[in-house]
Every structure is written in structure tokens, then in C-alpha cells.
Design a protein around this motif. Structure first.
Motif, mmCIF file in Angstrom:
data_model
loop_
_atom_site.group_PDB
_atom_site.id
_atom_site.type_symbol
_atom_site.label_atom_id
_atom_site.label_comp_id
_atom_site.label_asym_id
_atom_site.label_seq_id
_atom_site.Cartn_x
_atom_site.Cartn_y
_atom_site.Cartn_z
ATOM 1 N N GLU A 210 94.048 -18.316 -14.309
ATOM 2 C CA GLU A 210 94.699 -18.544 -15.588
ATOM 3 C C GLU A 210 96.131 -18.763 -15.481
ATOM 4 O O GLU A 210 96.943 -17.852 -15.633
ATOM 5 C CB GLU A 210 94.627 -17.105 -16.346
ATOM 6 N N PRO A 211 96.336 -19.883 -15.066
ATOM 7 C CA PRO A 211 97.975 -20.198 -14.846
ATOM 8 C C PRO A 211 99.037 -20.229 -15.908
ATOM 9 O O PRO A 211 98.409 -20.643 -17.110
ATOM 10 C CB PRO A 211 97.730 -21.775 -14.152
ATOM 11 N N VAL A 212 100.003 -20.031 -15.435
ATOM 12 C CA VAL A 212 101.192 -19.721 -16.448
ATOM 13 C C VAL A 212 102.103 -20.704 -16.188
ATOM 14 O O VAL A 212 103.163 -20.968 -16.926
ATOM 15 C CB VAL A 212 101.675 -18.234 -16.547
ATOM 16 N N VAL A 213 101.975 -21.512 -15.017
ATOM 17 C CA VAL A 213 102.894 -22.504 -14.747
ATOM 18 C C VAL A 213 102.212 -23.806 -14.039
ATOM 19 O O VAL A 213 101.092 -23.517 -13.800
ATOM 20 C CB VAL A 213 103.943 -21.990 -13.720
ATOM 21 N N GLN A 214 102.703 -24.863 -13.913
ATOM 22 C CA GLN A 214 102.004 -25.935 -13.176
ATOM 23 C C GLN A 214 102.396 -25.969 -11.792
ATOM 24 O O GLN A 214 103.361 -25.081 -11.291
ATOM 25 C CB GLN A 214 102.821 -27.304 -13.947
ATOM 26 N N GLU A 215 101.631 -26.661 -11.091
ATOM 27 C CA GLU A 215 101.563 -26.906 -9.801
ATOM 28 C C GLU A 215 102.809 -27.190 -9.369
ATOM 29 O O GLU A 215 103.541 -28.171 -9.752
ATOM 30 C CB GLU A 215 100.440 -27.780 -9.195
ATOM 31 N N GLY A 216 103.445 -26.397 -8.421
ATOM 32 C CA GLY A 216 104.983 -26.593 -7.722
ATOM 33 C C GLY A 216 105.844 -26.001 -8.409
ATOM 34 O O GLY A 216 107.088 -26.144 -8.117
ATOM 35 N N GLU A 217 105.640 -25.602 -9.918
ATOM 36 C CA GLU A 217 107.007 -24.899 -10.583
ATOM 37 C C GLU A 217 107.102 -23.489 -10.099
ATOM 38 O O GLU A 217 108.291 -23.163 -10.263
ATOM 39 C CB GLU A 217 106.197 -24.704 -12.015
ATOM 40 N N PHE A 218 106.128 -22.758 -9.310
ATOM 41 C CA PHE A 218 106.748 -21.483 -8.902
ATOM 42 C C PHE A 218 105.998 -21.330 -7.378
ATOM 43 O O PHE A 218 104.804 -21.219 -7.336
ATOM 44 C CB PHE A 218 105.924 -20.522 -9.778
ATOM 45 N N VAL A 219 106.880 -21.589 -6.384
ATOM 46 C CA VAL A 219 106.664 -21.634 -5.084
ATOM 47 C C VAL A 219 106.756 -20.244 -4.382
ATOM 48 O O VAL A 219 107.753 -19.415 -4.670
ATOM 49 C CB VAL A 219 107.285 -22.723 -4.395
ATOM 50 N N PHE A 220 105.850 -19.878 -3.610
ATOM 51 C CA PHE A 220 105.868 -18.530 -2.754
ATOM 52 C C PHE A 220 105.476 -18.625 -1.302
ATOM 53 O O PHE A 220 104.895 -19.792 -0.902
ATOM 54 C CB PHE A 220 105.012 -17.571 -3.457
ATOM 55 N N ALA A 221 105.925 -17.806 -0.439
ATOM 56 C CA ALA A 221 105.445 -17.827 0.701
ATOM 57 C C ALA A 221 104.896 -16.356 1.166
ATOM 58 O O ALA A 221 105.182 -15.397 0.408
ATOM 59 C CB ALA A 221 106.612 -17.837 1.723
ATOM 60 N N ALA A 222 103.775 -16.266 1.978
ATOM 61 C CA ALA A 222 103.213 -15.142 2.576
ATOM 62 C C ALA A 222 103.778 -14.792 4.101
ATOM 63 O O ALA A 222 103.553 -15.593 4.763
ATOM 64 C CB ALA A 222 101.760 -15.367 2.515
ATOM 65 N N VAL A 223 104.107 -13.658 4.372
ATOM 66 C CA VAL A 223 104.686 -13.190 5.617
ATOM 67 C C VAL A 223 104.150 -11.854 5.734
ATOM 68 O O VAL A 223 103.585 -11.095 4.986
ATOM 69 C CB VAL A 223 106.128 -13.260 5.714
ATOM 70 N N ALA A 224 104.146 -11.413 7.014
ATOM 71 C CA ALA A 224 103.770 -9.865 7.376
ATOM 72 C C ALA A 224 102.448 -9.588 7.047
ATOM 73 O O ALA A 224 102.436 -9.050 5.984
ATOM 74 C CB ALA A 224 104.983 -9.018 6.787
ATOM 75 N N LEU A 225 101.463 -10.327 7.737
ATOM 76 C CA LEU A 225 99.956 -10.202 7.365
ATOM 77 C C LEU A 225 99.162 -8.793 7.932
ATOM 78 O O LEU A 225 98.262 -8.738 8.514
ATOM 79 C CB LEU A 225 99.262 -11.246 7.906
ATOM 80 N N ASP A 226 100.147 -7.894 7.944
ATOM 81 C CA ASP A 226 99.721 -6.609 8.650
ATOM 82 C C ASP A 226 98.557 -5.948 7.849
ATOM 83 O O ASP A 226 97.604 -4.903 8.394
ATOM 84 C CB ASP A 226 100.777 -5.637 8.931
#
Length: 355
Positions: free
Chosen positions: A16-32
Motif C-alpha cells: 500500500e505505497p504512499v510514495v513513489q519509488e525513490g521518494e523515501f530512501v532508507f537504510a537497514a543497519v545493526a541486524l542483531d
């Protein structure tokens, strides 16, 4: 989604996207903690673009890449923090390290989305509040037992519609399966914060939400190590009683005693007593029926059973993305996220002080 393994509980919903591809970029870190997969699923289904992944453990990164091949492997956290296209850093670090990661992320101009419990001490809470005040960035928390459970979302809608009147009390149970292969930090309170701080945080957040309280106190709490003598710093049972500023009360119990015969990792339930009826939420399994996400409602209109799996969705993630873009607070207020964290720490401290 692994129904047997709570550490890797990662619901999959309908996009259920609320933004277009590339409009809201995130990163995943610390995969504990495996909850990072649920956090990423929710964000991606709401339209977010996962650009980076980083963890010092190559095995964790390799496994993550199998699930999300689109993620680029960063050589350091600093590489991610220096990327101006990244708006949000999502992390599931060891609980005692979650605040430090959040402070770095917010100082670098990123909003922060962390697994619960978001921090493990009142000192960390003070630091997090100060950084939010200084930077204006978000310290969002993945309280998954309400945000990423369709029956819990649906029950919230019923409460907001007045189906049971004013909520007078919450009665929550949060049993979890210990399973195999838990990391060493899982058994040491210095790192996971204690059972009330850790998995109890779900219950406390739900109490505040369903009763409509912005303030509450811990009336009583206790913790025990009943059946893990080989891990003296572990707690496998805890419970607490809360009282909200509006007079509502709450009791919850959490434990690590889910039997092997249960089809799910935990028979999590929540009962909401209202002035005009009551609701029972059977989140992960309605035992003997083989269903999850079932809501029972009793009020003046009668008795109702609502199997809602696959019907409600997870609106939190889209709302969080829009909050980050528009600097609003529709998904969850910062005050609410921090108040839940504060109360779970205070419940843990009170239990520890009682011995």
C-alpha cells in the motif's frame, strides 16, 4: 513469516505505497534482532526504497541480502550516514546499544526507526529526548505487537468507534518461545534490559494506546528466573500493574514458556474491558482453530467473532513515512513512544529493587 520463531517474526502484508519509488530512501543497519525484517517489510510495502544495509557481521548481511537483493552493502555506518539521499535509518541493534545508534543517526540528520525496546536506561532516555529536541529528528519505535498485527489494529479501530465505550482496563499476556540459537546477549540483562523492559514494552505501549493515556504510573512489578539456572542474568517471567492518569488500570504478564506443541511462537492475547462491552484479541493463534488475528467483541449488540487476517493491513508504516516527509505525528507521537519506554524501564527498576 516464521510462525514458530518469534525472533524472526516478520509479517508480510499487501503493498500500500504512499510514495513513489525513490521518494523515501532508507537504510537497514545493526541486524542483531530478526525484527529488522519486519521493519523493512512494512516500510517497503508502504513504498519506501531500501538502498543500504550494514552490519559488521558478514553472515548477517549475507542473509539479509537473500531477502532484499536490492540493498547495497555499505562498508561502514558512516557511509550510510554521509548519504544525503537516506532519510531514515532502521536498526535492530542489541537493546542496550539502540540509543547510541539513534543518537548518531539523528546527529547526522536522519530520522531513526528502532526495534523495541528502544533503550534500556533512564539516562539513555534523557539523551534521546535531548537529541530529538536538538535536531528535530524522529526516534520512532517498532512496537510490533500492536503496529504489525492486524487484529490489534482492528481492535484499535473498534475502540475508536466506541464499540465498548471507555476502556477501563487492559489485561495482556505476552508469552514467547525461547527456541534455539539465541545469541549470548539474549541471556544477559545488561544487554536486553530485563524482561519487562524488553518484551514487556509491547504490553505497556498497548496499555497507553488503548486506554488513551499520555501519563501513567507503575503500581507493582516483579521478575523471576524460574527455569534458567544456567543463565543467572536472565529473566523468564515478569508481570506488572499500571494505572493511567485517566484512572484506567492495566495488568500484563510476559514469559518465555511457550510449549513446543503450540503452532505459533506465542499465544499473545489482550483483553480490553470497556464501560459498554469487552474485546479479546487473539493475535498469533486462536488455539485449536488454526487461525491468527481473531478479534472477539461482546457489547449490547451481541457476541461477534472477527477473523481479520489479510483484511486490515498495517497503516503505521505509510503514516510513518508521511510523518518523516511532512514532519507530522500521525503514526505515533514522539511523546507516546518515549512514555512507553520510560514506563517499561521504571517497571523493570521497581521489580529489580524488590529483588
Amino acid at each position: 513469516m516464521n510462525k514458530q520463531d518469534g525472533m524472526n517474526y516478520a509479517p508480510v502484508g499487501k503493498p500500500e505505497p504512499v510514495v513513489q519509488e525513490g521518494e523515501f530512501v532508507f537504510a537497514a543497519v545493526a541486524l542483531d534482532h530478526g525484527h529488522i525484517y519486519g521493519m523493512c517489510n512494512g516500510l517497503i510495502e508502504a513504498g519506501a526504497t531500501l538502498k543500504w544495509v550494514y552490519d559488521p557481521d558478514p553472515a548477517k548481511v549475507d542473509n539479509f541480502k537473500r531477502h532484499y537483493p536490492q540493498a547495497r552493502i555499505a562498508d561502514s555506518l558512516e557511509t550510510i550516514l554521509a548519504d544525503d539521499t537516506v532519510r531514515l535509518v532502521a536498526g535492530a541493534a542489541i537493546p542496550s546499544e539502540r540509543c547510541a545508534l539513534g543518537l548518531k543517526s539523528m546527529a547526522a540528520g536522519k530520522d531513526y526507526f528502532t526495534d523495541k525496546a528502544p533503550l534500556t536506561s533512564l539516562e539513555q532516555l534523557a539523551d534521546a529526548k535531548a537529541m530529538v529536541e536538538k535536531t528535530g529528528k524522529k526516534y520512532a519505535v517498532y512496537y510490533s505487537e500492536r503496529l504489525h498485527v492486524e487484529s490489534a489494529v482492528f481492535a484499535g479501530q473498534l475502540v475508536q468507534q466506541g464499540a465498548i465505550g471507555q476502556v477501563v482496563q487492559t489485561l495482556g499476556t505476552g508469552p514467547h518461545r525461547e527456541g534455539q540459537g539465541r545469541p549470548a546477549w539474549f541471556y544477559d540483562r545488561r544487554y536486553f534490559g530485563g524482561i519487562l523492559c524488553d518484551i514487556g514494552s509491547h504490553q505497556i505501549e498497548q496499555f497507553l494506546f488503548y486506554t488513551g493515556n499520555s501519563e501513567a504510573t507503575v503500581v507493582a512489578s516483579q521478575v523471576r528466573n524460574v527455569n534458567h539456572p544456567q543463565y543467572p542474568a536472565f529473566e523468564d517471567f515478569g508481570d506488572a500493574m499500571l494505572k493511567g492518569a485517566n484512572g484506567a488500570s492495566g495488568y500484563f504478564r510476559c514469559d518465555w514458556f511457550t510449549p513446543d506443541g503450540l503452532s505459533s511462537w506465542g499465544d499473545g492475547r489482550l483483553t480490553l474491558l470497556g464501560t459498554e462491552g469487552y474485546i479479546e484479541i487473539r493475535k498469533y493463534v486462536d488455539i485449536t482453530r488454526g487461525e491468527q488475528d481473531v478479534v472477539y467483541l461482546v457489547n449490547k449488540e451481541g457476541e461477534f467473532r472477527y477473523p481479520v487476517a489479510g483484511q486490515v493491513g498495517f497503516p503505521y508504516f505509510g503514516a510513518l513515512i508521511l510523518d518523516c516527509l511532512h514532519r507530522s505525528e500521525n503514526a505515533m507521537t514522539q511523546a507516546h513512544a518515549f512514555k512507553a519506554a520510560e514506563l517499561c524501564i521504571k517497571a523493570q527498576m521497581l521489580a529489580n529493587a524488590a529483588g
